[in-house]
Design an enzyme around this catalytic site. Structure first.
Site, PDB file in Angstrom:
ATOM      1  N   ASP A  97       0.769  -1.270  -0.316  1.00  0.00           N
ATOM      2  CA  ASP A  97       0.247   0.161   0.238  1.00  0.00           C
ATOM      3  C   ASP A  97       1.027   1.490   0.107  1.00  0.00           C
ATOM      4  O   ASP A  97       1.851   1.264   0.156  1.00  0.00           O
ATOM      5  CB  ASP A  97      -1.196  -0.326   0.482  1.00  0.00           C
ATOM      6  CG  ASP A  97      -0.098   0.024   2.793  1.00  0.00           C
ATOM      7  OD1 ASP A  97       0.397  -0.822   2.197  1.00  0.00           O
ATOM      8  OD2 ASP A  97      -0.548   1.144   3.411  1.00  0.00           O
ATOM      9  N   GLU A  98       0.078   2.157  -0.674  1.00  0.00           N
ATOM     10  CA  GLU A  98       1.068   3.881  -0.291  1.00  0.00           C
ATOM     11  C   GLU A  98       1.923   3.904  -1.008  1.00  0.00           C
ATOM     12  O   GLU A  98       3.354   4.586  -0.408  1.00  0.00           O
ATOM     13  CB  GLU A  98       0.683   4.571   1.126  1.00  0.00           C
ATOM     14  CG  GLU A  98      -0.669   4.023   1.702  1.00  0.00           C
ATOM     15  CD  GLU A  98      -1.069   4.389   3.019  1.00  0.00           C
ATOM     16  OE1 GLU A  98      -1.949   5.673   3.189  1.00  0.00           O
ATOM     17  OE2 GLU A  98       0.097   3.901   4.309  1.00  0.00           O
TER      18      GLU A  98
END
Length: 532
Positions: A341-342
């Protein structure tokens, strides 16, 4: 003198008569002892069972009560010993665990012969002579014991002797889970939590039939697991945390201890090494992992999206191969979580390249790939599990991946993230996904939240708890309770049973149990907690 003694005796006699009269009056005015509380109704448990049929008189635990388990079944014996250890301090009863036949006492039996119960379901039948929990497999027996536990008075959770009676309402409960994956995540990377703190959370999760503990073991702020081939990850990368505290890490023995403890509660551990972003702790520990060969300083803030492993470097993959190899060797469970993620500092092309090279490092160890749902921006390998943490429900690439076999664990941030604040001004938590009161955490359906996602692709639910703002068990509990039980119910109970108006009453009944357990929960004004 004689007259003085006579007056004195007269006064003493009068005082005695008055005292006796007052005592008699007081006794006459004293209320009668309260009648024993009625047994907990069979359906007043969390998660709510599939079916409940009240009938007949309750079962009462007494001095002669035994816990009977199948002869030659160590698994049933362990469940029986667990139950006895829970009940003995509060009831003061001996509760011997007896292997073999018998028709009295608390019966814990395998071989339910009910295919629909699967490996986690159970049947509980209570009456005047016995209360019996039967299941097809040990996990079901353990989950049935959690229901039995909730059917006893909340004071059964106390660690000192309490007054009874200890009754289980008469009737039958038949129960099994909606989804096979029902998880909770604890972020030990932003702030470190000790083995004992993790175990305490495991015990709380077990009460609500959670079967998966996801440990977020690495992030920008800390690396929390020893890797023998890369020792500075733990000793240096784990030396701090958000705000600059002392941090910490788990030795391999610590990690194995947690895994074994969770397994004793029929809970599987999913370890996560977040990649290619959220990696400052690793990059600071080993300069060669950086594209420029320069190690950044240790990070103690809370920003995200600025770090990345160096996708073109071969050392990146030898590093991750070592890490995943050592982690897989300590993890009997099915999954290794690789984050994903991210990754805002990784280009889309590099991200796809990275995931294409890292996923085989998981599968060659015989494990299933698990990652945050951004993995569907690349190409998930066959059998991969994507963990959804979005809020919009319009993620078309997730839907496309699910249609070709990727399974999904649902953790929508605006419902299931336990680190969101309950309301403005709350002492702990963040608010980037909005405020999440207990009713909002319950108000969603995993099967319909993401539009056009095949319902058959949903593997289950998970309640993540990120730790930017918390660093002890009281704060974990404040954010997790009362929201966690609702998410557990969404994962376990049939969709048709999800009703806030009835759930809030059952949830309120959990309050005295949490008080007895020493859980520091948030007393939401939306829940009709019992007075006192």
């Amino acid at each position: 003198m004689r007259q003085h003694r006579t007056v004195l005796l007269t006064r003493l006699l009068a005082a005695l008569i008055l005292a006796l009269g007052a005592g008699t009056a007081s006794a006459a005015a004293a209320p009668a002892p309260a009648a024993p509380a009625a047994p907990v109704p069979l359906g007043r448990v969390v998660p709510v069972p599939v079916s409940v049929a009240p009938a007949g008189s309750p079962y009462t635990l007494g001095d002669a009560t035994v816990i009977r388990v199948d002869a030659g079944s160590p698994a049933a014996q362990r469940v029986g010993e667990w139950l006895a250890a829970l009940l003995r301090p509060s009831t003061g009863l001996a509760l011997p665990v007896v292997a073999g036949a018998g028709t009295d006492g608390i019966q814990l039996r395998l071989g339910a012969g009910d295919k629909a119960l699967g490996t986690e379901g159970y049947r509980l039948v209570s009456g005047p002579g016995t209360v019996a929990v039967t299941a097809n497999a040990p996990a079901g027996l353990f989950h049935g014991v959690q229901t039995l536990r909730q059917l006893l008075p909340p004071s059964v959770e106390e660690r000192t002797r309490q007054s009874g009676p200890w009754q289980v309402a008469g009737g039958t409960v038949r129960d099994f889970p909606r989804y096979p994956y029902r998880g909770a995540m604890l972020d030990v990377a932003r702030h470190f939590f000790t083995v004992e703190q993790v175990k305490r959370y495991v015990d709380q999760l077990a009460l609500y039939k959670i079967n998966t503990l996801h440990l977020h073991l690495s992030d920008d702020q800390g690396w929390r697991i020893v890797v023998d081939s890369w020792p500075r990850l733990a000793t240096y990368g784990g030396s701090t945390e958000v705000g600059g505290g002392p941090g910490g890490h788990f030795s391999k023995a610590d990690y194995r201890d947690i895994v074994a403890y969770a397994a004793s509660r029929h809970m599987e551990v999913v370890p996560e090494i977040d990649t290619p972003g959220h990696t400052t702790a690793a990059l600071a520990s080993y300069a060669q992992l950086n594209c420029d060969g320069v190690a950044p300083p240790i990070y103690t803030g809370t920003q995200v999206g600025f770090s990345s492993l160096c996708v073109p470097k071969a050392v990146t993959y030898s590093f991750l191969d070592d890490v995943l190899r050592e982690l897989a060797a300590m993890t009997p469970g099915r999954y290794l979580h690789i984050g994903g993620d991210e990754a805002q500092s990784t280009t889309a092309a590099d991200y796809a390249t990275f995931m294409g090279r890292v996923q085989p490092l998981v599968t060659k160890r015989g494990k299933t790939v698990m990652a945050w749902h951004q993995i569907t921006e690349a190409r998930p390998v066959a059998g991969a599990v994507a963990q959804y943490w979005g809020m919009g429900g319009t993620e078309t690439k997730l839907v496309a991946a699910a249609r070709t076999g990727t399974r999904v664990v649902m953790s929508p941030a605006n419902h299931a993230y336990l680190d969101m604040k309950y309301k403005a001004g709350a002492p702990f938590g963040t608010e980037w996904a909005g405020y999440v009161e207990v009713d909002k955490s319950y108000a969603w359906d995993p099967a319909t939240l993401v539009r056009q996602l095949p319902a058959s692709a949903v593997l289950g639910v998970e309640a993540p708890l990120w730790s930017e703002t918390i660093d002890n068990s009281d704060e974990i509990e404040y954010l997790a309770f009362p929201r966690l039980p609702g998410i557990a119910e969404i994962g376990w109970s049939p969709a048709a049973t999800h009703d806030w108006s009835t759930y809030r009453t059952r949830l309120a009944a959990q309050g005295p149990r949490w008080d007895a357990m020493g859980i520091d929960y948030y007393r939401s004004p939306l829940v009709p907690w019992p007075a006192g």
